[in-house]
Scaffold this motif. Structure first.
Motif, PDB file in Angstrom:
ATOM      1  N   TYR A   9       0.566  -1.028  -0.248  1.00 37.81           N
ATOM      2  CA  TYR A   9      -0.374  -0.241   0.288  1.00 37.81           C
ATOM      3  C   TYR A   9       0.855   1.079   0.087  1.00 37.81           C
ATOM      4  O   TYR A   9       1.900   0.881   0.957  1.00 37.81           O
ATOM      5  N   CYS A  11       2.036   5.801   0.187  1.00 45.57           N
ATOM      6  CA  CYS A  11       0.407   6.823  -0.221  1.00 45.57           C
ATOM      7  C   CYS A  11       1.458   8.075  -0.225  1.00 45.57           C
ATOM      8  O   CYS A  11       3.000   7.886   0.106  1.00 45.57           O
ATOM      9  N   ARG A  19      -2.749  14.282  -0.889  1.00 42.96           N
ATOM     10  CA  ARG A  19      -2.457  13.045  -0.507  1.00 42.96           C
ATOM     11  C   ARG A  19      -2.942  12.068  -0.733  1.00 42.96           C
ATOM     12  O   ARG A  19      -4.282  12.228  -1.595  1.00 42.96           O
ATOM     13  N   TYR A  21      -3.116   7.220  -1.818  1.00 38.12           N
ATOM     14  CA  TYR A  21      -3.357   6.216  -2.098  1.00 38.12           C
ATOM     15  C   TYR A  21      -3.655   5.298  -2.988  1.00 38.12           C
ATOM     16  O   TYR A  21      -4.552   5.631  -3.833  1.00 38.12           O
ATOM     17  N   LYS A  23      -2.495   1.100  -4.447  1.00 42.30           N
ATOM     18  CA  LYS A  23      -2.323  -0.787  -3.624  1.00 42.30           C
ATOM     19  C   LYS A  23      -1.944  -1.728  -5.075  1.00 42.30           C
ATOM     20  O   LYS A  23      -2.517  -0.973  -6.138  1.00 42.30           O
ATOM     21  N   LYS A  48      -7.954   6.176   2.329  1.00 40.09           N
ATOM     22  CA  LYS A  48      -7.147   6.838   2.951  1.00 40.09           C
ATOM     23  C   LYS A  48      -7.640   5.614   4.025  1.00 40.09           C
ATOM     24  O   LYS A  48      -6.305   5.108   5.081  1.00 40.09           O
ATOM     25  N   TYR A  51      -6.450   2.231   3.601  1.00 45.10           N
ATOM     26  CA  TYR A  51      -4.706   2.633   3.548  1.00 45.10           C
ATOM     27  C   TYR A  51      -4.401   1.866   5.485  1.00 45.10           C
ATOM     28  O   TYR A  51      -3.378   1.955   5.487  1.00 45.10           O
ATOM     29  N   CYS A  52      -4.808   2.624   6.208  1.00 38.98           N
ATOM     30  CA  CYS A  52      -4.331   3.326   7.875  1.00 38.98           C
ATOM     31  C   CYS A  52      -4.942   1.834   8.280  1.00 38.98           C
ATOM     32  O   CYS A  52      -4.309   1.310   9.087  1.00 38.98           O
ATOM     33  N   THR A  61       3.702  -1.097   3.843  1.00 38.20           N
ATOM     34  CA  THR A  61       3.468   0.269   3.681  1.00 38.20           C
ATOM     35  C   THR A  61       4.213   0.949   3.216  1.00 38.20           C
ATOM     36  O   THR A  61       4.831   0.233   3.281  1.00 38.20           O
ATOM     37  N   HIS A  63       5.129   5.473   2.425  1.00 41.86           N
ATOM     38  CA  HIS A  63       4.782   6.450   2.436  1.00 41.86           C
ATOM     39  C   HIS A  63       6.406   7.658   1.486  1.00 41.86           C
ATOM     40  O   HIS A  63       7.314   8.345   1.322  1.00 41.86           O
TER      41      HIS A  63
END
Length: 81
Positions: A9, A11, A19, A21, A23, A48, A51-52, A61, A63
């Motif tokens: 995932y 971001c 932002r 997001y 996959k 989002k 993602y979280c 994940t 970033h």
């Protein structure tokens, strides 16, 4: 449904504060026994919340900070038909 090892995932954060997001899933073009045939799929947009949730669940994940120059605005003269 993919496992923790076959999905990631992402971001992407821009200087504007936006932002996005995504996959990505690990896919094969031949066989899972052939490592040369493995590749990441095209990024698919997610929320989002997803993602979280996956980050808490132990999924991989990333970033990323994206520093792209803003788009150049080109003005065209306005003409009435």
């Amino acid at each position: 449904m993919h496992s923790v090892y076959t999905v990631r995932y992402i971001c992407e954060e821009y200087p504007s504060g936006n932002r996005y997001y995504y996959k990505q899933e690990l896919i094969t073009h031949d066989s899972w026994d052939n490592p040369d045939s493995l590749a990441w799929s095209h990024p698919r947009p997610i929320s989002k919340r997803t993602y979280c949730k996956r980050k808490k669940g132990g999924y991989r994940t990333e970033h990323r900070f994206v520093n792209k120059a803003p788009a150049q605005i080109i003005h065209f003269p306005f003409q009435l038909p």
